[in-house]
Design a protein around this motif. Sequence first.
Motif, PDB file in Angstrom:
ATOM      1  N   ALA A  29      39.542 -37.104 -24.239  1.00 32.35           N
ATOM      2  CA  ALA A  29      40.863 -37.293 -23.640  1.00 32.35           C
ATOM      3  C   ALA A  29      41.075 -38.755 -23.257  1.00 32.35           C
ATOM      4  CB  ALA A  29      41.014 -36.392 -22.413  1.00 32.35           C
ATOM      5  N   ARG A  30      40.034 -39.390 -22.778  1.00 34.92           N
ATOM      6  CA  ARG A  30      40.142 -40.798 -22.389  1.00 34.92           C
ATOM      7  C   ARG A  30      40.482 -41.664 -23.603  1.00 34.92           C
ATOM      8  NH1 ARG A  30      35.802 -41.733 -18.677  1.00 34.92           N
ATOM      9  NH2 ARG A  30      37.316 -41.262 -17.071  1.00 34.92           N
ATOM     10  N   ILE A  31      39.890 -41.367 -24.752  1.00 33.29           N
ATOM     11  CA  ILE A  31      40.170 -42.132 -25.976  1.00 33.29           C
ATOM     12  C   ILE A  31      41.660 -42.084 -26.317  1.00 33.29           C
ATOM     13  CG2 ILE A  31      39.838 -42.127 -28.490  1.00 33.29           C
ATOM     14  CD1 ILE A  31      36.876 -41.317 -27.884  1.00 33.29           C
ATOM     15  N   LEU A  32      42.277 -40.911 -26.121  1.00 30.62           N
ATOM     16  CA  LEU A  32      43.696 -40.747 -26.445  1.00 30.62           C
ATOM     17  C   LEU A  32      44.629 -41.173 -25.317  1.00 30.62           C
ATOM     18  CD1 LEU A  32      43.778 -37.360 -28.359  1.00 30.62           C
ATOM     19  CD2 LEU A  32      44.088 -39.641 -29.267  1.00 30.62           C
ATOM     20  N   GLY A  33      44.072 -41.472 -24.161  1.00 28.48           N
ATOM     21  CA  GLY A  33      44.913 -41.836 -23.032  1.00 28.48           C
ATOM     22  C   GLY A  33      45.598 -40.648 -22.383  1.00 28.48           C
ATOM     23  N   LEU A  34      45.030 -39.462 -22.568  1.00 27.79           N
ATOM     24  CA  LEU A  34      45.584 -38.250 -21.963  1.00 27.79           C
ATOM     25  C   LEU A  34      45.010 -38.116 -20.548  1.00 27.79           C
ATOM     26  CD1 LEU A  34      45.330 -35.856 -25.032  1.00 27.79           C
ATOM     27  CD2 LEU A  34      47.394 -36.967 -24.123  1.00 27.79           C
ATOM     28  N   SER A  35      45.559 -38.907 -19.643  1.00 29.59           N
ATOM     29  CA  SER A  35      45.007 -39.023 -18.296  1.00 29.59           C
ATOM     30  C   SER A  35      44.952 -37.686 -17.555  1.00 29.59           C
ATOM     31  CB  SER A  35      45.804 -40.035 -17.487  1.00 29.59           C
ATOM     32  OG  SER A  35      45.725 -41.296 -18.101  1.00 29.59           O
ATOM     33  N   ALA A  36      45.941 -36.828 -17.763  1.00 31.12           N
ATOM     34  CA  ALA A  36      45.920 -35.526 -17.101  1.00 31.12           C
ATOM     35  C   ALA A  36      44.712 -34.710 -17.561  1.00 31.12           C
ATOM     36  CB  ALA A  36      47.213 -34.765 -17.368  1.00 31.12           C
ATOM     37  N   ALA A  37      44.402 -34.752 -18.846  1.00 37.35           N
ATOM     38  CA  ALA A  37      43.235 -34.036 -19.360  1.00 37.35           C
ATOM     39  C   ALA A  37      41.950 -34.651 -18.816  1.00 37.35           C
ATOM     40  CB  ALA A  37      43.231 -34.034 -20.883  1.00 37.35           C
ATOM     41  N   VAL A  38      41.917 -35.973 -18.678  1.00 40.59           N
ATOM     42  CA  VAL A  38      40.757 -36.638 -18.078  1.00 40.59           C
ATOM     43  C   VAL A  38      40.583 -36.142 -16.650  1.00 40.59           C
ATOM     44  CG1 VAL A  38      39.800 -38.857 -17.315  1.00 40.59           C
ATOM     45  CG2 VAL A  38      40.929 -38.691 -19.546  1.00 40.59           C
ATOM     46  N   THR A  39      41.674 -36.068 -15.901  1.00 43.01           N
ATOM     47  CA  THR A  39      41.628 -35.600 -14.516  1.00 43.01           C
ATOM     48  C   THR A  39      41.055 -34.191 -14.424  1.00 43.01           C
ATOM     49  OG1 THR A  39      43.479 -36.995 -13.853  1.00 43.01           O
ATOM     50  CG2 THR A  39      43.073 -35.047 -12.499  1.00 43.01           C
ATOM     51  N   VAL A  40      41.544 -33.296 -15.269  1.00 40.10           N
ATOM     52  CA  VAL A  40      41.094 -31.898 -15.248  1.00 40.10           C
ATOM     53  C   VAL A  40      39.625 -31.805 -15.645  1.00 40.10           C
ATOM     54  CG1 VAL A  40      41.394 -29.627 -16.346  1.00 40.10           C
ATOM     55  CG2 VAL A  40      43.402 -30.972 -15.654  1.00 40.10           C
ATOM     56  N   ALA A  41      39.254 -32.428 -16.745  1.00 43.94           N
ATOM     57  CA  ALA A  41      37.867 -32.356 -17.222  1.00 43.94           C
ATOM     58  C   ALA A  41      36.918 -33.002 -16.222  1.00 43.94           C
ATOM     59  CB  ALA A  41      37.749 -33.016 -18.595  1.00 43.94           C
ATOM     60  N   HIS A  42      37.338 -34.103 -15.602  1.00 43.95           N
ATOM     61  CA  HIS A  42      36.494 -34.780 -14.621  1.00 43.95           C
ATOM     62  C   HIS A  42      36.273 -33.886 -13.393  1.00 43.95           C
ATOM     63  CE1 HIS A  42      34.540 -38.222 -12.810  1.00 43.95           C
ATOM     64  NE2 HIS A  42      35.252 -38.006 -11.713  1.00 43.95           N
ATOM     65  N   ALA A  43      37.323 -33.224 -12.929  1.00 47.29           N
ATOM     66  CA  ALA A  43      37.184 -32.312 -11.790  1.00 47.29           C
ATOM     67  C   ALA A  43      36.236 -31.165 -12.137  1.00 47.29           C
ATOM     68  CB  ALA A  43      38.556 -31.779 -11.380  1.00 47.29           C
ATOM     69  N   MET A  44      36.351 -30.646 -13.363  1.00 44.49           N
ATOM     70  CA  MET A  44      35.446 -29.577 -13.792  1.00 44.49           C
ATOM     71  C   MET A  44      34.003 -30.084 -13.838  1.00 44.49           C
ATOM     72  SD  MET A  44      37.724 -27.832 -16.819  1.00 44.49           S
ATOM     73  CE  MET A  44      36.549 -26.499 -17.114  1.00 44.49           C
ATOM     74  N   GLU A  45      33.821 -31.259 -14.404  1.00 43.41           N
ATOM     75  CA  GLU A  45      32.489 -31.851 -14.506  1.00 43.41           C
ATOM     76  C   GLU A  45      31.886 -32.045 -13.116  1.00 43.41           C
ATOM     77  OE1 GLU A  45      30.441 -35.695 -16.694  1.00 43.41           O
ATOM     78  OE2 GLU A  45      32.554 -35.800 -16.152  1.00 43.41           O
ATOM     79  N   ASP A  46      32.675 -32.588 -12.184  1.00 38.73           N
ATOM     80  CA  ASP A  46      32.182 -32.799 -10.821  1.00 38.73           C
ATOM     81  C   ASP A  46      31.756 -31.486 -10.174  1.00 38.73           C
ATOM     82  OD1 ASP A  46      32.575 -35.523 -10.979  1.00 38.73           O
ATOM     83  OD2 ASP A  46      34.405 -35.529  -9.742  1.00 38.73           O
ATOM     84  N   CYS A  47      32.543 -30.456 -10.366  1.00 39.39           N
ATOM     85  CA  CYS A  47      32.237 -29.140  -9.806  1.00 39.39           C
ATOM     86  C   CYS A  47      30.922 -28.611 -10.370  1.00 39.39           C
ATOM     87  CB  CYS A  47      33.387 -28.192 -10.113  1.00 39.39           C
ATOM     88  SG  CYS A  47      33.196 -26.536  -9.464  1.00 39.39           S
ATOM     89  N   LEU A  48      30.745 -28.755 -11.664  1.00 44.25           N
ATOM     90  CA  LEU A  48      29.525 -28.259 -12.313  1.00 44.25           C
ATOM     91  C   LEU A  48      28.300 -29.072 -11.891  1.00 44.25           C
ATOM     92  CD1 LEU A  48      31.273 -27.586 -15.687  1.00 44.25           C
ATOM     93  CD2 LEU A  48      30.156 -25.837 -14.279  1.00 44.25           C
ATOM     94  N   VAL A  49      28.461 -30.373 -11.697  1.00 35.85           N
ATOM     95  CA  VAL A  49      27.354 -31.201 -11.206  1.00 35.85           C
ATOM     96  C   VAL A  49      26.974 -30.771  -9.788  1.00 35.85           C
ATOM     97  CG1 VAL A  49      26.714 -33.551 -10.499  1.00 35.85           C
ATOM     98  CG2 VAL A  49      27.773 -33.170 -12.729  1.00 35.85           C
ATOM     99  N   GLU A  50      27.984 -30.508  -8.958  1.00 38.14           N
ATOM    100  CA  GLU A  50      27.708 -30.020  -7.594  1.00 38.14           C
ATOM    101  C   GLU A  50      26.898 -28.719  -7.646  1.00 38.14           C
ATOM    102  OE1 GLU A  50      28.749 -31.251  -4.376  1.00 38.14           O
ATOM    103  OE2 GLU A  50      29.064 -33.078  -5.538  1.00 38.14           O
ATOM    104  N   ALA A  51      27.254 -27.842  -8.574  1.00 36.95           N
ATOM    105  CA  ALA A  51      26.515 -26.582  -8.724  1.00 36.95           C
ATOM    106  C   ALA A  51      25.097 -26.848  -9.217  1.00 36.95           C
ATOM    107  CB  ALA A  51      27.256 -25.644  -9.675  1.00 36.95           C
ATOM    108  N   GLN A  52      24.945 -27.783 -10.153  1.00 36.68           N
ATOM    109  CA  GLN A  52      23.606 -28.130 -10.644  1.00 36.68           C
ATOM    110  C   GLN A  52      22.724 -28.637  -9.515  1.00 36.68           C
ATOM    111  OE1 GLN A  52      24.789 -30.904 -13.814  1.00 36.68           O
ATOM    112  NE2 GLN A  52      23.594 -29.652 -15.235  1.00 36.68           N
ATOM    113  N   GLN A  53      23.308 -29.381  -8.602  1.00 37.44           N
ATOM    114  CA  GLN A  53      22.557 -29.980  -7.503  1.00 37.44           C
ATOM    115  C   GLN A  53      22.425 -29.043  -6.308  1.00 37.44           C
ATOM    116  OE1 GLN A  53      24.751 -33.633  -6.974  1.00 37.44           O
ATOM    117  NE2 GLN A  53      23.747 -34.585  -8.733  1.00 37.44           N
ATOM    118  N   GLY A  54      22.930 -27.815  -6.442  1.00 37.68           N
ATOM    119  CA  GLY A  54      22.796 -26.818  -5.393  1.00 37.68           C
ATOM    120  C   GLY A  54      23.735 -27.012  -4.214  1.00 37.68           C
ATOM    121  N   ARG A  55      24.723 -27.867  -4.357  1.00 36.57           N
ATOM    122  CA  ARG A  55      25.666 -28.116  -3.254  1.00 36.57           C
ATOM    123  C   ARG A  55      26.895 -27.219  -3.340  1.00 36.57           C
ATOM    124  NH1 ARG A  55      24.471 -34.037  -4.169  1.00 36.57           N
ATOM    125  NH2 ARG A  55      26.414 -34.056  -5.322  1.00 36.57           N
TER     126      ARG A  55
END
Length: 128
Positions: free
Chosen positions: A57-83
């Motif tokens: 999404a970043r390559i295409l400049g689809l900032s809204a998709a970057v925002t959504v995917a980044h929030a999902m990624e952050d959530c999953l990292v928090e789960a990986q770290q047990g937080r």
Amino acid sequence: MSTGNLQDYSLHDLFRMEVEGQAQVLTEGLLVLESHPASAPELEACMRAAHSVKGAARILGLSAAVTVAHAMEDCLVEAQQGRLILGNLVIDALLGGVDLLARIAATPAAETAPWMRADAPDAERFRA
């Protein structure tokens, strides 16, 4: 869409194909995480899928998709770290993110202007 010769596709077509593939990984992984919220292999696969969509999404400049995917990624990292424990509400929200990414990817290239903003209303609602 066949993936025969990738040079015949636009970047937008390639993004759509990336989201379709990663959406399948995310959906299958999230459904497993619903009953096994700490499954390390599923958390890793989902985090990588969200990260991949974010980069595309970043390559295409689809900032809204970057925002959504980044929030999902952050959530999953928090789960990986047990937080964060991925309960049903969080899984449902993440599945909603997958649906939103699929909707963005399905938007014809000529109509993507609303998705070029990180503060697009749908992306902001998802991030919240």
